[in-house]
Design a protein around this motif. Structure first.
Motif, short mmCIF file in Angstrom:
data_model
loop_
_atom_site.label_atom_id
_atom_site.label_comp_id
_atom_site.label_asym_id
_atom_site.label_seq_id
_atom_site.Cartn_x
_atom_site.Cartn_y
_atom_site.Cartn_z
N LEU A 94 35.36 30.34 39.22
CA LEU A 94 35.65 30.06 40.74
C LEU A 94 37.01 29.61 40.83
O LEU A 94 37.62 29.94 42.01
CB LEU A 94 34.86 28.67 41.29
CG LEU A 94 33.35 28.79 40.99
CD1 LEU A 94 32.53 27.66 41.45
CD2 LEU A 94 32.96 30.01 42.17
N GLY A 95 37.77 29.25 39.75
CA GLY A 95 39.10 29.00 39.78
C GLY A 95 39.93 30.39 40.05
O GLY A 95 41.00 30.38 40.80
N GLN A 96 39.42 31.65 39.35
CA GLN A 96 39.94 32.97 39.75
C GLN A 96 40.01 33.25 41.01
O GLN A 96 40.96 33.53 41.45
CB GLN A 96 39.24 33.84 38.68
CG GLN A 96 39.49 33.64 37.28
CD GLN A 96 38.66 34.67 36.53
OE1 GLN A 96 37.90 35.52 37.10
NE2 GLN A 96 38.51 34.13 35.10
N ILE A 97 38.56 32.83 41.63
CA ILE A 97 38.65 33.36 43.13
C ILE A 97 39.40 32.54 43.85
O ILE A 97 40.11 33.12 44.74
CB ILE A 97 37.11 33.13 43.35
CG1 ILE A 97 36.09 34.10 42.43
CG2 ILE A 97 36.85 33.48 44.76
CD1 ILE A 97 34.79 34.04 42.61
N ALA B 37 34.42 39.66 44.56
CA ALA B 37 34.89 39.02 43.26
C ALA B 37 34.52 40.00 42.38
O ALA B 37 33.19 40.47 42.28
CB ALA B 37 34.61 37.88 42.91
N THR B 38 35.02 40.77 41.39
CA THR B 38 34.48 41.36 40.23
C THR B 38 34.38 40.75 38.95
O THR B 38 34.15 41.25 37.96
CB THR B 38 35.56 42.62 40.05
OG1 THR B 38 36.76 42.30 39.87
CG2 THR B 38 35.39 43.54 41.28
N ALA B 39 34.75 39.42 38.77
CA ALA B 39 34.87 38.79 37.70
C ALA B 39 33.36 38.31 37.39
O ALA B 39 32.62 38.42 38.32
CB ALA B 39 35.56 37.40 37.83
N THR B 40 33.00 38.12 36.13
CA THR B 40 31.56 37.75 35.72
C THR B 40 31.05 36.56 36.06
O THR B 40 31.83 35.55 35.77
CB THR B 40 31.40 38.05 34.48
OG1 THR B 40 31.82 39.49 33.97
CG2 THR B 40 29.87 37.88 33.88
N GLN C 17 32.12 24.30 32.61
CA GLN C 17 33.41 24.80 32.37
C GLN C 17 33.49 26.45 32.69
O GLN C 17 34.58 26.76 33.39
CB GLN C 17 33.47 24.53 30.90
CG GLN C 17 34.92 25.20 30.26
CD GLN C 17 35.04 24.82 28.96
OE1 GLN C 17 34.03 24.43 28.31
NE2 GLN C 17 36.28 25.21 28.41
N ALA C 18 32.35 27.05 32.60
CA ALA C 18 32.25 28.43 32.87
C ALA C 18 32.52 28.68 34.44
O ALA C 18 33.30 29.43 34.86
CB ALA C 18 31.05 29.20 32.32
N SER D 90 43.92 37.77 35.75
CA SER D 90 43.71 38.60 36.94
C SER D 90 42.46 38.95 37.58
O SER D 90 41.66 39.19 36.42
CB SER D 90 44.64 39.65 36.76
OG SER D 90 44.15 40.56 35.68
N LEU D 91 42.19 38.93 38.51
CA LEU D 91 40.85 39.29 38.94
C LEU D 91 41.08 40.53 40.26
O LEU D 91 41.93 40.44 40.88
CB LEU D 91 40.40 38.04 40.08
CG LEU D 91 39.10 38.18 40.55
CD1 LEU D 91 37.88 38.62 39.75
CD2 LEU D 91 38.75 36.96 41.55
N VAL D 92 40.40 41.59 40.10
CA VAL D 92 40.49 42.57 40.66
C VAL D 92 39.47 42.41 41.97
O VAL D 92 38.42 42.00 41.85
CB VAL D 92 39.82 43.96 40.07
CG1 VAL D 92 40.16 44.99 40.94
CG2 VAL D 92 40.77 44.11 38.79
#
Length: 165
Positions: free
Chosen positions: A52-55, A34-37, A46-47, A15-17
């Motif tokens: 970006l997949g989360q976003i 985006a709040t992911a690192t 890979q990272a 999940s991404l806030v």
């Protein structure tokens, strides 16, 4: 570079806030933070794909197509990165020239926001006015590049979304 959207990426996404959306009067643009690192190594594909997949996964609202089309713009300036960039640009220019059906989402991102913005503008240079009505274009980049991408895509009629990295 191939499309980075893979089912496995979304399985790892979690999940991404997101912050509240800021909608402009014309509802053509949505801004989300985006709040992911963000990965620190621009060459860690890979990272970057996971980040970006989360976003992308969290910005698919309004999309009616089966899946989004996501493009990872390479960051490097060596010959290999330039070749990947050129192949990717040709692929997207061909897609833009053929047209995209309403309800689709095209997502663009990469470790270098300015390079990604340049990529989007070059890819959509030949788009006919209004030809992307009801198509969502998601730009994941820096605030400094947001306005020029939005202005460049405005004639296409695309719904532009922006997520700050």
């Amino acid at each position: 570079m191939r499309k980075f959207l893979i089912a496995a990426t979304f399985a790892l996404a979690g999940s991404l806030v997101l912050s509240a959306c800021n909608k402009q009067e014309d509802n053509q643009q949505t801004t989300q933070q985006a709040t992911a690192t963000k990965p620190s190594n621009p060459n860690d594909a890979q990272a970057w794909n996971a980040y970006l997949g989360q976003i992308v996964q969290n910005n698919m609202q309004g999309m009616t197509a089966e899946r989004p089309y996501a493009y990872m713009v390479p960051a490097g300036d060596d010959d290999e990165a330039k070749a990947k960039y050129d192949r990717q640009l040709q692929n997207v220019q061909d897609t833009v020239a053929r047209g995209v059906l309403p309800g689709n989402l095209l997502a663009f991102a990469g470790p270098n926001s300015a390079k990604t913005a340049d990529f989007i503008l070059a890819a959509f240079q030949g788009a006919k006015p209004g030809s992307f009505k009801d198509v969502i274009v998601l730009f994941i980049g820096d605030q400094a590049d947001k306005d020029r991408v939005t202005a460049g895509l405005q004639p296409t009629g695309a719904t532009v979304r922006f997520v700050a990295m």
